[in-house]
Structures are given as C-alpha cells and as structure tokens.
Design an enzyme around this catalytic site. Structure first.
Site, short mmCIF file in Angstrom:
data_model
loop_
_atom_site.label_atom_id
_atom_site.label_comp_id
_atom_site.label_asym_id
_atom_site.label_seq_id
_atom_site.Cartn_x
_atom_site.Cartn_y
_atom_site.Cartn_z
N HIS A 75 -69.16 -46.79 -59.24
CA HIS A 75 -68.97 -47.28 -57.87
C HIS A 75 -68.73 -48.78 -57.88
O HIS A 75 -69.51 -49.54 -58.45
CB HIS A 75 -70.19 -46.96 -56.99
CG HIS A 75 -69.98 -47.38 -55.57
ND1 HIS A 75 -70.76 -48.30 -54.92
CD2 HIS A 75 -69.01 -47.01 -54.69
CE1 HIS A 75 -70.29 -48.48 -53.69
NE2 HIS A 75 -69.25 -47.71 -53.52
N HIS A 76 -67.63 -49.20 -57.29
CA HIS A 76 -67.26 -50.61 -57.21
C HIS A 76 -67.01 -50.98 -55.75
O HIS A 76 -65.90 -50.82 -55.26
CB HIS A 76 -65.97 -50.87 -58.00
CG HIS A 76 -66.12 -50.75 -59.47
ND1 HIS A 76 -65.03 -50.78 -60.32
CD2 HIS A 76 -67.22 -50.61 -60.26
CE1 HIS A 76 -65.47 -50.65 -61.58
NE2 HIS A 76 -66.78 -50.55 -61.57
N GLU A 77 -68.02 -51.48 -55.07
CA GLU A 77 -67.77 -52.03 -53.73
C GLU A 77 -67.34 -53.48 -53.91
O GLU A 77 -68.04 -54.26 -54.54
CB GLU A 77 -69.04 -51.95 -52.88
CG GLU A 77 -68.93 -52.61 -51.52
CD GLU A 77 -67.79 -52.06 -50.67
OE1 GLU A 77 -67.80 -50.87 -50.36
OE2 GLU A 77 -66.84 -52.84 -50.34
N HIS A 117 -62.00 -46.28 -51.14
CA HIS A 117 -62.38 -46.33 -49.72
C HIS A 117 -61.86 -47.62 -49.11
O HIS A 117 -61.72 -48.63 -49.80
CB HIS A 117 -63.89 -46.21 -49.56
CG HIS A 117 -64.34 -44.78 -49.64
ND1 HIS A 117 -65.18 -44.21 -48.72
CD2 HIS A 117 -64.01 -43.81 -50.52
CE1 HIS A 117 -65.37 -42.93 -49.06
NE2 HIS A 117 -64.68 -42.66 -50.14
N GLU A 118 -61.58 -47.56 -47.82
CA GLU A 118 -60.94 -48.67 -47.09
C GLU A 118 -59.63 -49.08 -47.77
O GLU A 118 -59.24 -50.25 -47.75
CB GLU A 118 -61.86 -49.90 -46.97
CG GLU A 118 -63.14 -49.64 -46.22
CD GLU A 118 -64.21 -49.02 -47.10
OE1 GLU A 118 -64.23 -49.30 -48.30
OE2 GLU A 118 -65.02 -48.24 -46.57
N GLU A 128 -60.17 -42.78 -48.84
CA GLU A 128 -60.74 -42.55 -47.51
C GLU A 128 -59.68 -42.92 -46.48
O GLU A 128 -58.98 -42.05 -45.99
CB GLU A 128 -62.00 -43.39 -47.35
CG GLU A 128 -62.71 -43.17 -46.04
CD GLU A 128 -63.82 -44.18 -45.83
OE1 GLU A 128 -64.89 -43.80 -45.41
OE2 GLU A 128 -63.59 -45.40 -46.07
N PRO A 170 -49.72 -47.35 -27.51
CA PRO A 170 -49.88 -48.80 -27.58
C PRO A 170 -48.74 -49.47 -28.34
O PRO A 170 -47.93 -48.79 -28.99
CB PRO A 170 -51.20 -48.98 -28.31
CG PRO A 170 -51.58 -47.68 -28.84
CD PRO A 170 -50.76 -46.62 -28.23
N GLU A 186 -69.18 -40.61 -42.70
CA GLU A 186 -70.19 -41.65 -42.55
C GLU A 186 -70.39 -42.07 -41.10
O GLU A 186 -71.48 -42.46 -40.70
CB GLU A 186 -69.84 -42.86 -43.42
CG GLU A 186 -68.55 -43.54 -43.01
CD GLU A 186 -68.08 -44.61 -43.99
OE1 GLU A 186 -68.47 -44.55 -45.17
OE2 GLU A 186 -67.33 -45.51 -43.57
C1 NOJ Z 1 -67.79 -47.95 -47.28
C2 NOJ Z 1 -67.55 -46.60 -47.84
O1 NOJ Z 1 -66.68 -45.86 -47.03
C3 NOJ Z 1 -68.87 -45.91 -47.99
O2 NOJ Z 1 -68.68 -44.60 -48.45
C4 NOJ Z 1 -69.73 -46.71 -48.93
O3 NOJ Z 1 -71.00 -46.12 -48.98
C5 NOJ Z 1 -69.88 -48.14 -48.47
N1 NOJ Z 1 -68.60 -48.71 -48.20
C6 NOJ Z 1 -70.55 -49.00 -49.54
O4 NOJ Z 1 -69.70 -49.12 -50.63
#
Ligand code: NOJ
Length: 591
Positions: free
Chosen positions: A290-292, A374-375, A393, A93, A399
């Site tokens: 954990h910090h989302e 992650h992300e 990640e 692509p 997941e």
């Molecule tokens: C995405 C992450 O990849 C996952 O591991 C996590 O559980 C969720 N976000 C929530 O934070």
C-alpha cells in the site's frame, strides 16, 4: 478481462494535412467499428513542428436531439468521486467528465436506445479531455491545463488520445463494447504471467469506520498481530492477498496533507514487514502493498524504484496506491514555469499527473508489480498495453458508505453504464455488517445479497472482500459466494438493464465452465426475469442462489437473505424477486 477474446474489426481513414505557408503537418485518423468511432490527431516527424505547445483543442461533438445524459461534473474538488446525475443534455453543467453516457430514445418509456457514450482511449502524455457544453446540445473537448495555462507540451512525432464515441441499441451494449481496448496498443510488457487477477482482504474498512487508525497510537490497525490474524483468515479462505494500510511511516498527523513525509520503504516499529511477508508466503498467500502518496508525485517518484523492488523482494505481487488530494492541488517542483525551490499545483487530470501515473505503471512493471490505483486519472484502456495496470478506483466507491451520507441504491446501477465503461473498478464490495458500527444509522444502502451481486456486476480483476473477518463470521454460508466467485472472466452478458434502476449481468469463469450472475437494483422492489439461455445447452448446472429474503429491505432488514440450490439448464427461466436496495448473486456450477 471480461471476455477471453476481443475482435478488432474496423476501417481506417487517414487524412494528411499540410499548412500551405509553413509546411506544418497534421494527420486526422478515423477508425470506424460496428459499435464505435475513434478519431485522433497526429503530428508526424516530417512536419517540422519540433517541440510545440497545445493550448486548446477544437474537437466538437454536435448531437442531434436532446438526449438524456448521465454525468458527473469535471474539475470539482473530489476528482471523480461524485454521484451521477441525470438531465437532458441541454441542462447539463458547463464541464463534465467522460465517460458521458446518453440515451437518445424515450428512456422513461423503457425505449431509451440508441445509447451513446463519449470518452477517450489511450490517454498517454496528454491532458485528459473533459466536455464543455458550448451550445444547447453541442460539446467541445476541454483539455485540463497545466498551471502555466498550456494544455499539452509535446514534441513531434506525437499524437492525441483517441476521441471515442460508443454506440449501442441497448444500454448493456455499451458495457460489452470493447472499442476502447481496440484503440489501445497491444501488450508492451511481454510475459506478464506475474500479473495475476485475484481476491484480497485487508486492514482497511476498520480505518474507514473509525475503529482503527492509519497512524501510530493505541488503535493502530497495521500491527504485526492484527496482520497475522488477517493472513490466517486469508489462508483459511483462499484469498490471494492481504492489503495492509498504515504500515509505513508518514501517517501521523493529518496524512491527507502530509504527502511529502511518507516513506515507502520504512515500516512502523510495530509492523514486522519481513516477518509478515514471509508468514504470508508460508501460508500460501501474499501481502498486498500500500502506497498512499497524498498526491505528492515529487515525494513518491524518487522512491518508486526502491519501493517496488522492496515489494518484489518480499513476494508482493500487487500494490494499492492512493492519491488523496483536492483535484487541483497536486504539487510540482520542476519543469515549465517553476522557479528553483518553488512549488506549483496541478490538476489530477492534467498532463503532469498523466505522466506521473504512466511512470508509476512502467516502474512497477519493471519489478513485476501490478497496480490498483485510487484517486487515479480515469482509465482509457491502458490496461491492454500495461496489463499490470489492473484496476483503479476513480469514482465514488464503498468507502463513502462508511463516512458520508452514503451512495444511494441507484449508484451501482448507474456506475455500470457510466464510470465502468472506462475500466475495472476497485469498488471494494462485500460489506456484511451493513449497519456499520453500533452508533451509526444504516450506512451501506444495500441488502447483503446486494453486496454479493457487486462481485459480478462491477468488474475488477483485483476484487476485495472489504469487511472485517468478525463481520463475516456470522454469515459464513453467504461468504461462500465471495470465496467461489472469480475475478477473471471468459465471457460477459448484460441480461437486463435500465440505467440507474437495475442491471443483471452474467459472466463465465475463465478457468472453468461455471457461470455467475449478479443483479442489483435501486430502491424499488422488482423481479429478475431472465432466460438462462447463456448456459451451455448440453449441461446441467447446480445453481446456488443468494437471494433477498421476502422481508429484506436496505433500510431495515439488510442482512435478510436466503440461500437456495436448484438444478437448472439453459432452457430454464430465472424469476427471482429483489428487495428494495437488494440484489441477487448466483453461481451456476457446471455438472
Ligand atoms: C483513499 C482510498 O480510496 C482509500 O481506499 C484508502 O483507504 C485511503 N485513501 C488511504 O490510503
């Protein structure tokens, strides 16, 4: 790391250029290693550039031939979370991410070499490079722009990341090629004895299976009671950390769209943060933070110092952070082109987010916290300079096996030669209940032995045992491998490989003479057939093999495994069949 020592052996050429009419200067620096090339641009102070804007980069990679190419598309919604595809380069692509992996030989005939990967090293204060196909087999650097259209805001002295080409005869040579780390700066943090590799469990998979919720309610996962149970399990089985997702306020409602309401210091009322941190320490383990952020740097950045300080005070050593958001939806509220009170949206791969991730890593280091992001933006070897940037990640992990059509058995044998060239990955291996919950069809397309193999095949200095304790209970004999396997290595060898089909890797423990082997294959049954010549010639080893049973199959008999023990030496050959979607995990304990 993957190896105890890495040699930096290269020649460097520096070409100094000056623009005749205005005295502006730029240097082109090229480093040539046995297995790779790096080149970058420098804008020296004396060039009188001052502040400047980069709107485009004209670097091109003009390939001869039409190599087989493994790629994911760049600038798609889900960041890097896609299955890799394989095409001749001429049919790829318009825009792909790096690492981009290519085979110049006849791949189908098993003579794919030479193998080449294009990537970048030391991405700091710059925009990430994607590759734009500008001709049949020519690629051009594409810099992710800011919402203003500018790619990079800079001030001299400045330099670009290294544009990097890795080259090897075998696919496995790309995996054990450490050019990217050599192109990064040495450790900038001094004593990093607090940045410890290790293994963790967590209140996590239950959310992805839909058994628990992150937010409050009857199924809230991050309760004091639940967490105590996990701490007990971690302590009993020797895990270094217990990740608890959903412990802090902000998860209620659609958390993926609520980045601005997360608090990183305020626990939910049913989560006794101080008490649990102390309980974990008493039991010889630690909470993992954990910090989302749901992608909101404007909400996270002002809280970072306090949040990391709090975690440090609680004895936490590592934090998993998360940036769930569509890839072009990362809010920004200050800086170029933003009026007072306005929000603009940036790419996850642009300079704005590159700077944010960098600030977070440096702030975490000030509080002796390691990160598992992650992300995140793809890695470019910064873990050498910031050893607390442990893992990330930035790919399609386990997941997806919980709530999508799954990753497919060829995913891991492809990841090793593509995504994994960039960095360690928190794939979150170790699912033993491969059928998921009772009402699901099979979601995790590997056998149980195949899950064990991932601990060796997919390197990560923070490695999770991702399943629920109750799913490990019926298989404590196989769980022993997860307890034994290290997360930190002294040596790495790729013994067999065909990209997308199979891979067998052996690694030596950093803290003992033991070796471990992991083999993972795709849907076709095959036989691992490798000499054990990597073992120390003077020793005998007790090999414990976690292998697929004769009738194991990722579609039906997923949990069918056998454990076998034999004495071996470096003169032996290991010949073991792998089931469809199967794998093999071996511990070689030195006698
Ligand atoms: C995405 C992450 O990849 C996952 O591991 C996590 O559980 C969720 N976000 C929530 O934070």
């Amino acid at each position: 790391g993957e190896v105890a020592e890495i040699r930096d052996h290269h020649n460097e050429l520096r070409i100094r250029m000056e623009q005749a009419d205005n005295g502006r200067r730029m240097n082109l620096v090229v480093r040539v290693f046995d297995g790779g090339i790096g080149l970058r641009y420098e804008w020296p102070e004396e060039g009188d550039l001052g502040t400047f804007e980069i709107v485009d980069e004209l670097t091109e990679f003009r390939l001869t031939d039409n190599p087989t190419t493994w790629y994911i598309r760049s600038q798609e919604e889900n960041r890097y979370e896609y299955l890799y595809e394989r095409m001749p380069l001429s049919r790829t692509p318009p825009l792909t991410h790096t690492p981009l992996t290519m085979a110049f030989g006849n791949e189908d005939a098993g003579e794919g070499g030479p193998y080449v990967a294009l990537h970048e090293a030391a991405l700091v204060d710059y925009a990430a490079m994607s590759l734009e196909r500008i001709g049949r087999t020519a690629l051009k650097a594409h810099l992710t722009p800011w919402s203003t259209g500018v790619a990079v805001y800079a001030e001299a002295p400045h330099h670009s990341p290294w544009r990097m080409i890795l080259i090897g005869d075998e696919a496995g040579d790309l995996v054990t090629n450490y050019t990217m780390l050599n192109l990064n700066e040495p450790n900038a943090l001094g004593d990093v004895s607090w940045a410890e590799p290790g293994k963790y469990i967590g209140i996590w998979w239950g959310m992805h299976l839909g058994i628990w919720s992150w937010g409050q309610g009857p199924n809230h996962g991050a309760t004091t009671e639940n967490t105590r149970r996990y701490i007990d399990f971690a302590a009993e089985h020797g895990f270094d950390g217990v990740l608890v997702e959903g412990w802090n306020t902000g998860w209620d409602g659609d958390w993926t769209a609520n980045g601005d309401v997360f608090s990183f210091t305020e626990p939910y009322p049913d989560f006794d943060l101080d008490g649990l941190a102390a309980y974990a320490r008493e039991k010889g383990t630690r909470l993992m933070g954990h910090h989302e952020t749901s992608g909101s740097a404007p909400n996270y950045e002002p809280q970072m110092e306090d949040a990391y300080a709090l975690m440090n005070r609680l004895g936490v050593r590592a934090i998993k952070s998360g940036y769930v958001d569509w890839s072009m939806n990362y809010p920004r509220r200050h800086g170029p082109g933003v009026a007072e009170g306005e929000t603009v949206y940036e790419w996850n791969t642009g300079q704005f987010m590159v700077r944010h991730y960098q600030r977070s890593v440096e702030a975490a280091a000030r509080h002796q916290i390691s990160l598992n992001i992650h992300e995140a933006i793809k890695d470019t070897g910064l873990r050498r300079t910031y050893p607390n940037l442990m893992t990330r990640e930035s790919a399609r992990g386990q997941e997806y096996n919980a709530w999508s059509a799954g990753n497919g058995p060829d995913h891991v044998p492809t990841l090793v030669f593509t995504r994994m060239l960039a960095s360690p990955m928190d794939f979150t291996p170790g699912i033993f209940n491969l059928a998921g919950t009772a009402d699901r069809t099979i979601n995790v397309p590997t056998t149980l032995a195949g899950q064990l193999a991932l601990y060796v095949v997919l390197y990560s200095p923070l490695q999770m045992a991702a399943d629920l304790p109750e799913n490990y209970a019926p298989h404590m004999d196989a769980f022993q491998f997860i307890k034994d396997v290290p997360a930190d290595w002294a040596d790495t060898r790729v013994l067999e490989a065909k990209i997308g089909d199979y891979v067998t890797i052996a690694r030596r423990d950093r803290h003992s003479e033991d070796w471990y082997l992991g083999a993972k294959n795709d849907a076709s049954p095959r036989t691992v057939d490798v000499p054990l010549s990597f073992l120390d010639a003077d020793r005998t080893y007790t090999a414990t093999l976690y292998r697929d049973a004769a009738d194991a199959d990722y579609r039906t008999r997923t949990a069918a495994y056998e454990i076998e023990t034999r004495a071996v030496t470096s003169a032996d050959q290991l010949t073991i069949p792998l089931a469809p979607g199967g794998g093999l995990a071996v511990r070689f304990a030195a006698q």
